[in-house]
Design a protein around this motif. Structure first.
Motif, mmCIF file in Angstrom:
data_model
loop_
_atom_site.group_PDB
_atom_site.id
_atom_site.type_symbol
_atom_site.label_atom_id
_atom_site.label_comp_id
_atom_site.label_asym_id
_atom_site.label_seq_id
_atom_site.Cartn_x
_atom_site.Cartn_y
_atom_site.Cartn_z
ATOM 1 N N GLY A 69 24.863 3.999 95.286
ATOM 2 C CA GLY A 69 25.783 4.298 96.321
ATOM 3 C C GLY A 69 27.219 4.732 95.884
ATOM 4 O O GLY A 69 28.005 4.972 96.570
ATOM 5 N N VAL A 70 27.232 4.570 94.680
ATOM 6 C CA VAL A 70 28.693 4.899 94.074
ATOM 7 C C VAL A 70 28.471 5.871 93.016
ATOM 8 O O VAL A 70 27.142 6.071 92.280
ATOM 9 N N PRO A 71 29.657 6.634 92.362
ATOM 10 C CA PRO A 71 29.285 7.474 91.250
ATOM 11 C C PRO A 71 29.124 6.611 89.761
ATOM 12 O O PRO A 71 29.383 5.369 89.645
ATOM 13 N N VAL A 72 27.904 7.000 89.166
ATOM 14 C CA VAL A 72 27.574 6.384 87.890
ATOM 15 C C VAL A 72 27.507 7.240 86.542
ATOM 16 O O VAL A 72 27.595 8.419 87.159
ATOM 17 N N ASN A 73 27.398 6.888 85.827
ATOM 18 C CA ASN A 73 27.298 7.940 84.441
ATOM 19 C C ASN A 73 25.744 8.364 84.344
ATOM 20 O O ASN A 73 24.813 7.569 84.119
ATOM 21 N N ARG A 74 25.384 9.485 84.566
ATOM 22 C CA ARG A 74 24.277 10.063 84.809
ATOM 23 C C ARG A 74 23.353 10.304 83.519
ATOM 24 O O ARG A 74 22.284 9.733 83.647
ATOM 25 N N GLU A 75 24.011 10.394 82.653
ATOM 26 C CA GLU A 75 23.207 10.337 81.350
ATOM 27 C C GLU A 75 22.972 9.124 80.914
ATOM 28 O O GLU A 75 21.911 8.737 80.370
ATOM 29 N N GLY A 127 23.274 -5.540 78.574
ATOM 30 C CA GLY A 127 23.232 -6.767 79.221
ATOM 31 C C GLY A 127 24.478 -6.881 80.189
ATOM 32 O O GLY A 127 25.109 -5.829 80.413
ATOM 33 N N ASN A 128 24.788 -7.840 80.877
ATOM 34 C CA ASN A 128 25.984 -8.095 81.668
ATOM 35 C C ASN A 128 27.245 -7.835 81.241
ATOM 36 O O ASN A 128 28.314 -8.278 81.867
ATOM 37 N N ASN A 129 27.192 -7.837 79.869
ATOM 38 C CA ASN A 129 28.604 -7.651 79.059
ATOM 39 C C ASN A 129 29.078 -6.106 79.343
ATOM 40 O O ASN A 129 30.054 -6.015 79.129
ATOM 41 N N SER A 130 28.018 -5.301 79.475
ATOM 42 C CA SER A 130 28.184 -4.183 79.893
ATOM 43 C C SER A 130 28.308 -3.660 81.600
ATOM 44 O O SER A 130 27.714 -4.493 82.054
ATOM 45 N N GLY A 131 28.561 -2.764 81.894
ATOM 46 C CA GLY A 131 28.336 -2.183 83.188
ATOM 47 C C GLY A 131 27.178 -1.902 83.555
ATOM 48 O O GLY A 131 26.379 -1.225 82.668
ATOM 49 N N THR A 132 26.539 -2.080 84.592
ATOM 50 C CA THR A 132 25.213 -1.773 85.060
ATOM 51 C C THR A 132 24.814 -0.236 85.217
ATOM 52 O O THR A 132 26.014 0.488 85.383
ATOM 53 N N PRO A 133 24.032 0.453 84.616
ATOM 54 C CA PRO A 133 23.676 1.759 84.931
ATOM 55 C C PRO A 133 23.491 2.025 86.307
ATOM 56 O O PRO A 133 23.548 3.277 86.847
ATOM 57 N N PHE A 134 23.149 1.020 87.079
ATOM 58 C CA PHE A 134 22.833 1.297 88.598
ATOM 59 C C PHE A 134 23.951 1.291 89.724
ATOM 60 O O PHE A 134 23.710 1.266 90.741
ATOM 61 N N GLY A 135 25.157 0.815 89.230
ATOM 62 C CA GLY A 135 26.573 0.793 89.942
ATOM 63 C C GLY A 135 26.424 -0.241 90.824
ATOM 64 O O GLY A 135 26.498 -1.467 90.559
ATOM 65 N N ASP A 136 26.224 0.153 92.181
ATOM 66 C CA ASP A 136 26.354 -0.913 93.176
ATOM 67 C C ASP A 136 24.926 -1.351 93.728
ATOM 68 O O ASP A 136 24.828 -2.126 94.801
ATOM 69 N N THR A 137 23.958 -1.132 93.080
ATOM 70 C CA THR A 137 22.454 -1.258 93.612
ATOM 71 C C THR A 137 21.785 -2.299 92.604
ATOM 72 O O THR A 137 22.252 -2.501 91.519
ATOM 73 N N TYR A 138 20.654 -2.842 93.318
ATOM 74 C CA TYR A 138 19.758 -3.792 92.590
ATOM 75 C C TYR A 138 18.351 -3.244 93.021
ATOM 76 O O TYR A 138 17.788 -3.515 93.894
ATOM 77 N N PRO A 139 17.967 -2.326 92.152
ATOM 78 C CA PRO A 139 16.689 -1.546 92.637
ATOM 79 C C PRO A 139 15.381 -2.307 92.668
ATOM 80 O O PRO A 139 14.591 -2.075 93.503
ATOM 81 N N GLY A 140 15.279 -3.392 91.961
ATOM 82 C CA GLY A 140 13.916 -4.112 91.907
ATOM 83 C C GLY A 140 14.060 -5.444 91.147
ATOM 84 O O GLY A 140 14.996 -5.576 90.406
ATOM 85 N N ALA A 141 13.031 -6.239 91.333
ATOM 86 C CA ALA A 141 13.108 -7.386 90.607
ATOM 87 C C ALA A 141 13.094 -7.239 89.081
ATOM 88 O O ALA A 141 12.338 -6.508 88.543
ATOM 89 N N GLY A 142 14.186 -8.032 88.338
ATOM 90 C CA GLY A 142 14.114 -7.459 86.947
ATOM 91 C C GLY A 142 15.346 -6.450 86.594
ATOM 92 O O GLY A 142 15.485 -5.864 85.355
ATOM 93 N N ALA A 143 15.907 -6.175 87.550
ATOM 94 C CA ALA A 143 16.945 -5.051 87.298
ATOM 95 C C ALA A 143 18.096 -5.404 86.383
ATOM 96 O O ALA A 143 19.166 -4.634 86.149
ATOM 97 N N THR A 144 18.278 -6.730 86.282
ATOM 98 C CA THR A 144 19.254 -7.215 85.220
ATOM 99 C C THR A 144 18.778 -7.347 83.846
ATOM 100 O O THR A 144 19.170 -6.478 82.870
ATOM 101 N N ILE A 145 17.501 -7.710 83.637
ATOM 102 C CA ILE A 145 16.885 -7.884 82.201
ATOM 103 C C ILE A 145 16.286 -6.709 81.797
ATOM 104 O O ILE A 145 16.281 -6.462 80.642
#
Length: 572
Positions: free
Chosen positions: A79-85, A530-548
């Motif tokens: 739901g927020v702008p993310v780096n598409r590449e 990892g969590n030291n960097s910004g997630t590629p998913f912006g504001d969402t958590y798409p599924g189980a394991g979306a951190t690792i």
């Protein structure tokens, strides 16, 4: 430290991102050092469920998932702008990372878990990948007890390791659960050789299985790991290139040059209240986090900012509802307990301090946390909210750390818990008085839930009306497995805080895991994953394991980029 020592790559942090970066860099023939500030290695990943979200993994052959389907789903949820590449790099590189991990000897398997937004275009139920149980003794007796151990909440009776199948069987008290429990306990005590070394179960499950299996391969490739070794600062040459790190070990500081790159994989900043206050719209408290206590304090992010790094998505966390209880046999100290699935069970409801619902309680835990934040910003009456349930719920399900009566009958609940951590009353009215909730509003909310339980339809939030909700409901409760009348005394309530599994935001990186400066240019020699960097998913958590999943993917990408620039790239 050896005088004059130099490594090709220095990795800061020993979780999933760091382990993969080190493994892949060593595979490319590079000399690699991992530094870890804790006394144990494996990071937050070792204490997790150990799931990787890998779209289009093709583990079971072509069953319809694709790059296009994965991007369609992500586009429908973010739901927020993310780096598409960078987003597309994850979708493209994640299956390659998994293929590589398999090629090293790590076993993986797909799990039939729905994506967290099952009603969105492109959603599936097979993108989460796990590692089967791993024999921790394969790390060697000198290392087996040094991997960070899982929380007591992930073990039977705080001692016995359980895989996810066993965990769900006991959680749901499904048919044969007593036999499952007996096998888990018996397996532990029959392992007499291990008991002579450590209390720890040799069966590494969930996150420990992932990290144990990965580290077996890391150590086989000659990677050096130094624990109790904390990042103090990044070393930068006159041209602005990162050329190494200064670290400390029990107060002794020294420098480690890195010929080709430094990979920051030291987790997020959830245990740094100052950074929470700086970044989060509703900061919450560090002690509500469900990650290892005082571990992820954002030191690597802070040091990277000092050399010009920028950040992104720092207003977002990987939210997880939690509750607090005293530690067993040490009541002056507290433990944090996750309540991810408890809040959506039948015979219960969650309300804010105005006594009203604000979310489909059975939704994904990150969505639940986002709803807490939104509701608190609108009403000022959330964080904590309240989980209210009756004796039917109490008999069968946990409420955070309060185990069901089959495990912890009323007489075994410590006296100091009642009406301080867990509230109990013979009527809803009395329960409201104890918790300072508005009686009439709560009674109306409960009455509505009881009607919804009869019809099986929740017209307010749709609880129990999608595959994800139903997966963690109770099939014995019909017509909706997530709804049941709240009508059998005594009644209970526990406060639910907005905890987390870490922070979603961090250092802004490009598609090659290079850390970017304020102008969007790569800082030479500096990478993050990892969590030291910004997630590629912006504001969402798409599924189980979306951190690792992204953590390991961008650790893999970082190592490949370092090797390519160093001229050490090997053919896959």
């Amino acid at each position: 430290m050896t005088v004059g020592e130099t490594f090709d790559v220095v990795v800061v942090g020993s979780g999933a991102a760091g382990a993969m970066a080190a493994l892949r860099a060593a595979e490319h023939g590079m000399k690699v050092l991992i530094v870890e500030k804790a006394h144990k290695f494996g990071g937050t990943s070792a204490t997790s469920g150990g799931v990787m979200w890998i779209p289009n993994h093709q583990l079971d052959g072509d069953k319809g998932d694709s790059r296009e389907s994965a991007l369609e789903y992500l586009d429908a949820t973010i739901g927020v702008p993310v780096n598409r590449e960078r987003l597309e790099a994850f979708v493209d590189e994640a299956p390659k990372m998994l293929d590589y991990l398999k090629s090293t000897g790590v076993q993986v398997m797909a799990a039939a878990w729905p994506d967290y937004y099952p009603d969105r275009a492109g959603a599936r139920a097979d993108r989460s990948v796990i590692v089967p149980t791993f024999d921790g003794r394969q790390l060697g007796d000198d290392r087996y007890a040094l991997m960070r151990e899982q929380y007591n909440r992930f073990k039977l009776f705080g001692r016995y390791a359980m895989d996810l199948t066993e965990t769900f069987a006991l959680m749901m008290q499904s048919k044969g659960w007593r036999t499952v429990a007996a096998k888990v306990i018996g397996r532990y005590w029959k392992d007499r050789s291990t008991r002579k070394i450590s209390h720890r179960d040799r069966r590494f499950t969930q996150g420990a299985a992932l990290m144990g299996a990965t580290y077996e391969q890391v150590f086989k490739r000659g990677v050096e790991l130094r624990m109790e070794t904390k990042l103090e600062r990044l070393l930068v040459d006159d041209g602005g290139r990162v050329i190494g790190v200064e670290v400390s070990n029990f107060g002794r500081k020294y420098q480690v040059p890195a010929r080709h790159g430094v990979v920051l994989a030291a987790g997020g900043f959830e245990w740094n209240q100052e950074l929470r206050d700086r970044f989060y719209p509703v900061p919450g408290l560090t002690r509500h986090s469900s990650t290892p206590e005082d571990a992820n304090r954002g030191e690597a992010l802070i040091e990277a900012e000092k050399v010009g790094a920028s950040t992104e998505h720092t207003e977002q966390g990987w939210w997880m509802p939690t509750m607090t209880l005293p530690m067993p046999k040490a009541s002056n100290f507290h433990e944090i307990h996750q309540a991810a699935f408890d809040v959506g069970r039948p015979w219960s409801v969650v309300v804010n301090r105005k006594g009203v619902r604000f979310v489909d309680e059975a939704c994904g835990y990150d969505q639940f946390g986002q709803a807490m934040v939104r509701d608190h910003m609108e009403t000022g009456a959330n964080m904590p909210c309240w989980l209210i349930f009756d004796s039917k719920f109490r008999k069968k399900f946990s409420a955070g750390g309060l185990m069901p009566t089959v495990h912890t009958p009323e007489k075994k609940v410590p006296a100091d818990w009642w009406d301080h951590y867990v509230f109990r009353a013979d009527t809803i009215e009395e329960l409201c008085r104890k918790t300072h909730l508005p009686v009439d509003t709560v009674k109306q909310t409960v009455a509505k839930m009881n009607e919804y339980a009869k019809t099986g339809v929740d017209p307010e939030f749709g609880r129990g009306m999608n595959p994800y909700d139903q997966m963690f409901g109770d099939p014995s409760s019909t017509p909706n497995p997530n709804l049941g009348p709240i009508d059998k005394a005594p009644f209970y309530a526990v406060p639910i805080n907005n905890g987390d599994l870490g922070t979603k935001g961090g250092l802004r990186c490009d598609a090659r895991a290079r850390v970017l400066d304020q102008q969007g240019n790569p800082i030479a020699g500096l990478y993050a994953a990892g969590n030291n960097s910004g997630t590629p998913f912006g504001d969402t958590y798409p599924g189980a394991g979306a951190t690792i999943g992204p953590a390991m993917t961008f650790g893999y990408v970082a190592a490949n980029d370092i090797a390519e620039r160093a001229g050490n790239q090997r053919a896959d």
